[in-house]
Design a protein around this motif. Structure first.
Motif, PDB file in Angstrom:
ATOM      1  N   ASP A 110       0.600  -0.929   0.040  1.00 40.46           N
ATOM      2  CA  ASP A 110       0.527   0.013   0.123  1.00 40.46           C
ATOM      3  C   ASP A 110       1.320   1.516   0.121  1.00 40.46           C
ATOM      4  O   ASP A 110       0.442   2.361  -0.049  1.00 40.46           O
ATOM      5  CB  ASP A 110      -0.964  -0.109   0.985  1.00 40.46           C
ATOM      6  N   LYS A 279      -7.839 -13.675  -7.407  1.00 37.03           N
ATOM      7  CA  LYS A 279      -7.701 -11.754  -7.329  1.00 37.03           C
ATOM      8  C   LYS A 279      -7.780 -11.754  -8.508  1.00 37.03           C
ATOM      9  O   LYS A 279      -7.481 -10.762  -8.903  1.00 37.03           O
ATOM     10  CB  LYS A 279      -7.510 -11.135  -6.029  1.00 37.03           C
ATOM     11  N   GLY A 282     -12.339  -7.024  -6.985  1.00 34.27           N
ATOM     12  CA  GLY A 282     -12.428  -7.148  -5.805  1.00 34.27           C
ATOM     13  C   GLY A 282     -13.212  -9.164  -5.999  1.00 34.27           C
ATOM     14  O   GLY A 282     -12.985  -8.612  -4.215  1.00 34.27           O
ATOM     15  N   CYS A 334     -13.452 -11.339   3.428  1.00 35.94           N
ATOM     16  CA  CYS A 334     -14.465 -10.831   2.410  1.00 35.94           C
ATOM     17  C   CYS A 334     -15.568 -10.413   3.244  1.00 35.94           C
ATOM     18  O   CYS A 334     -16.150 -10.948   4.205  1.00 35.94           O
ATOM     19  CB  CYS A 334     -15.344 -12.334   1.890  1.00 35.94           C
ATOM     20  N   LEU A 335     -16.417  -9.724   2.524  1.00 35.35           N
ATOM     21  CA  LEU A 335     -18.130  -9.062   2.816  1.00 35.35           C
ATOM     22  C   LEU A 335     -18.587 -10.148   3.242  1.00 35.35           C
ATOM     23  O   LEU A 335     -18.940 -11.059   2.681  1.00 35.35           O
ATOM     24  CB  LEU A 335     -18.930  -8.295   1.517  1.00 35.35           C
ATOM     25  N   GLN A 363     -16.573 -11.611  -2.329  1.00 40.06           N
ATOM     26  CA  GLN A 363     -15.746  -9.934  -2.251  1.00 40.06           C
ATOM     27  C   GLN A 363     -15.351 -10.017  -1.138  1.00 40.06           C
ATOM     28  O   GLN A 363     -15.336 -10.129  -0.323  1.00 40.06           O
ATOM     29  CB  GLN A 363     -17.228  -9.622  -2.617  1.00 40.06           C
ATOM     30  N   LYS A 365     -13.261  -7.880   1.280  1.00 43.95           N
ATOM     31  CA  LYS A 365     -13.814  -6.543   1.637  1.00 43.95           C
ATOM     32  C   LYS A 365     -13.075  -5.226   1.620  1.00 43.95           C
ATOM     33  O   LYS A 365     -11.886  -5.206   1.011  1.00 43.95           O
ATOM     34  CB  LYS A 365     -13.751  -6.739   3.544  1.00 43.95           C
ATOM     35  N   PRO A 366     -13.488  -3.589   1.906  1.00 38.72           N
ATOM     36  CA  PRO A 366     -12.901  -2.632   1.041  1.00 38.72           C
ATOM     37  C   PRO A 366     -11.691  -2.888   2.161  1.00 38.72           C
ATOM     38  O   PRO A 366     -12.189  -2.396   3.621  1.00 38.72           O
ATOM     39  CB  PRO A 366     -13.651  -1.067   1.616  1.00 38.72           C
ATOM     40  N   GLY A 367     -10.052  -1.737   1.050  1.00 31.84           N
ATOM     41  CA  GLY A 367      -9.145  -1.316   2.138  1.00 31.84           C
ATOM     42  C   GLY A 367      -7.954  -2.682   2.698  1.00 31.84           C
ATOM     43  O   GLY A 367      -7.035  -2.598   3.067  1.00 31.84           O
ATOM     44  N   ASN A 369      -5.302  -5.492   0.590  1.00 31.44           N
ATOM     45  CA  ASN A 369      -5.117  -5.756  -0.222  1.00 31.44           C
ATOM     46  C   ASN A 369      -4.733  -7.422  -0.384  1.00 31.44           C
ATOM     47  O   ASN A 369      -5.153  -7.686   0.279  1.00 31.44           O
ATOM     48  CB  ASN A 369      -3.746  -5.081  -1.485  1.00 31.44           C
ATOM     49  N   ASP A 417      -4.360  -4.742  -7.739  1.00 28.29           N
ATOM     50  CA  ASP A 417      -4.709  -5.736  -6.576  1.00 28.29           C
ATOM     51  C   ASP A 417      -5.176  -6.910  -7.573  1.00 28.29           C
ATOM     52  O   ASP A 417      -6.139  -7.540  -6.728  1.00 28.29           O
ATOM     53  CB  ASP A 417      -4.929  -5.576  -5.781  1.00 28.29           C
TER      54      ASP A 417
END
Length: 480
Positions: A110, A279, A282, A334-335, A363, A365-367, A369, A417
């Motif tokens: 990052d 990946k 996302g 994952c979400l 999917q 999770k945001p943020g 990698n 990513d």
């Protein structure tokens, strides 16, 4: 970043298997640019829904390097002779070694990504090729992971060939006609083996399994994956790319195929059937492989082994345990509600062995990698065991080899990513006149030590039992 040249054309050999065309292109590049080949050489072919894709890479423009000294791990981004970014971390001996290394790499990635995208003007789809070693004995690992941004990169699929290279004094112009000029590879010479060494010998391997099974409680659900190796001494050296063509199936299929070598050192060659993690945009997918039966060229025998695999309680339990651990670990990154089992206990027949395979996806999770994903899912039970902490202790006590990249991961990640990593099984290390072939087997209470020896032998078959390998006669094993 210096001038980056791009070229694209229709695949001039649409009738040729993409993985074979990739090998021919690599051979042509190695012959024309030996200095670049000495820096870094890679061929990574992987299956997609639209067919195979081959990435061919030469030279090292940039590299993410790591070094471990005791409890300290350093990560640096090297650009030629200059270090552009460095970070130093200390590991906690009471926490998972792999998870810590990947979490450190996640932070480092990052930090350097904006610099690579903005300062150097690299595109988000720029790949870095490499991987990490399996740290069964972390104290012996001095370079946990390494990723290279190559000076020359070719991407080949059935329709299109693309070339990207960094023009500089280190990397002269690359002829785009190489895709046309890279012909079929010449006939492969036989490998004359002058010596075969089992590591450990069969008796010692079986004795070790007997001791391990005594240590596992009768009612335990514990599993331990123990690996062994076979070292071949060759009369003449074999080129890693040639070895890959010897062991790979005639036509591209479900396997990954790869060659990786840094700084002219040992090369790692493999035909792995297992996706560790993939990946894209996302979405994260894992494809655990666990549960094994031998294969056969006879359709009736192959079907019989298939039914044995599906109906064997030990093999089904081994697979369900591995897939369940993947599911639980992937759920942590994952979400909620996005994780699904897309296939369960499918049988894949590789000819020499058959495996049970599942596909799990969700999917991210945001943020997070790709290294956050790896921190969650690696090492999987398929190459380590369960519970993980105890499995590591058993491996250190009863396994007698250094795995290196075997059962680590090899593949690529992009600056945007996306990623695709094969679990580095069905893998050999090539060093001049020597080829060392690796395989492992999952040990549970009630396992038959001799049958586990045969299972590892079956997994090595592509390297040891093919028309190109002339093995010396081996004495019959002595059993205790």
């Amino acid at each position: 970043m210096k001038t980056v040249r791009h070229f694209a054309c229709a695949n001039p050999r649409p009738a040729q298997a993409v993985n074979h065309h990739g090998s021919a292109v690599l051979q042509a590049l190695e012959q024309r640019h030996p200095a670049l080949a000495a820096e870094f050489t890679a061929l990574f072919s992987y299956p997609t829904d639209d067919g195979m894709v081959s990435l061919v890479a030469l030279g090292s423009e940039m590299r993410i390097e790591s070094a471990k000294d005791g409890d300290q791990v350093s990560l640096c981004l090297r650009h030629g002779d200059a270090v552009e970014r460095r970070a130093l971390f200390r590991l906690d001996r009471h926490q998972s070694y792999h998870a810590q290394v990947f979490r450190l790499a996640a932070v480092f990635l990052d930090e350097i990504r904006p610099m690579l995208l903005e300062r150097h003007g690299l595109a988000p789809d720029t790949p870095l090729l490499g991987g990490w070693r399996c740290g069964t004995r972390p104290e012996l690992v001095d370079e946990p992971l390494v990723f290279t941004l190559p000076r020359v990169l070719c991407r080949i699929d059935a329709a299109t060939c693309r070339l990207r290279y960094v023009e500089s004094e280190h990397c002269p112009a690359v002829d785009p006609d190489l895709f046309e000029q890279a012909r079929e590879l010449p006939p492969l010479p036989p490998l004359q083996v002058t010596r075969r060494q089992e590591l450990p010998e069969c008796v010692d391997y079986v004795d070790g399994l007997v001791d391990l099974l005594r240590a596992i409680a009768p009612d335990s659900e514990e599993k331990v994956v123990l690996a062994r190796a076979v070292k071949l001494k060759l009369k003449t050296p074999v080129a890693p790319n040639a070895l890959l063509r010897i062991v790979a199936p005639p036509r591209a299929g479900a396997n990954y195929e790869f060659v990786f070598r840094w700084d002219g050192g040992d090369a790692w060659v493999g035909i792995s059937p297992e996706t560790l993690v993939r990946k894209e945009a996302g979405e994260v997918v894992v494809e655990p492989l666990a549960g094994t039966r031998k294969g056969s060229a006879s359709s009736s025998k192959s079907e019989r082994y298939r039914q044995e695999l599906l109906n064997d309680g030990k093999e089904r339990e081994e697979h369900e345990t591995a897939a369940g651990m993947f599911y639980d670990n992937l759920a942590s990154v994952c979400l909620p509600g996005s994780l699904t089992v897309r296939a369960s206990r499918n049988v894949i027949d590789l000819g020499y062995v058959q495996h049970l395979k599942s596909v799990i996806g969700g999917q991210l999770k945001p943020g997070m990698n790709i290294f956050d994903v790896l921190a969650a899912v690696y090492p999987p039970a398929t190459i380590w065991g369960k519970p993980l902490d105890l499995g590591g202790e058993r491996i250190r006590q009863f396994e007698l080899i250094d795995r290196g990249f075997f059962s680590g991961g090899l593949g690529y990640l992009t600056l945007g990513d996306d990623a695709n990593f094969a679990l580095a099984i069905r893998t050999a290390r090539v060093a001049g006149h020597e080829v060392q072939v690796y395989a492992g087997s999952g040990i549970v209470q009630g396992a038959d030590p001799y049958r586990e020896w045969l299972e590892t032998s079956n997994k090595m078959a592509p390297f040891l039992l093919n028309q190109f390998v002339a093995l010396p006669e081996a004495p019959e094993p002595a059993w205790p």
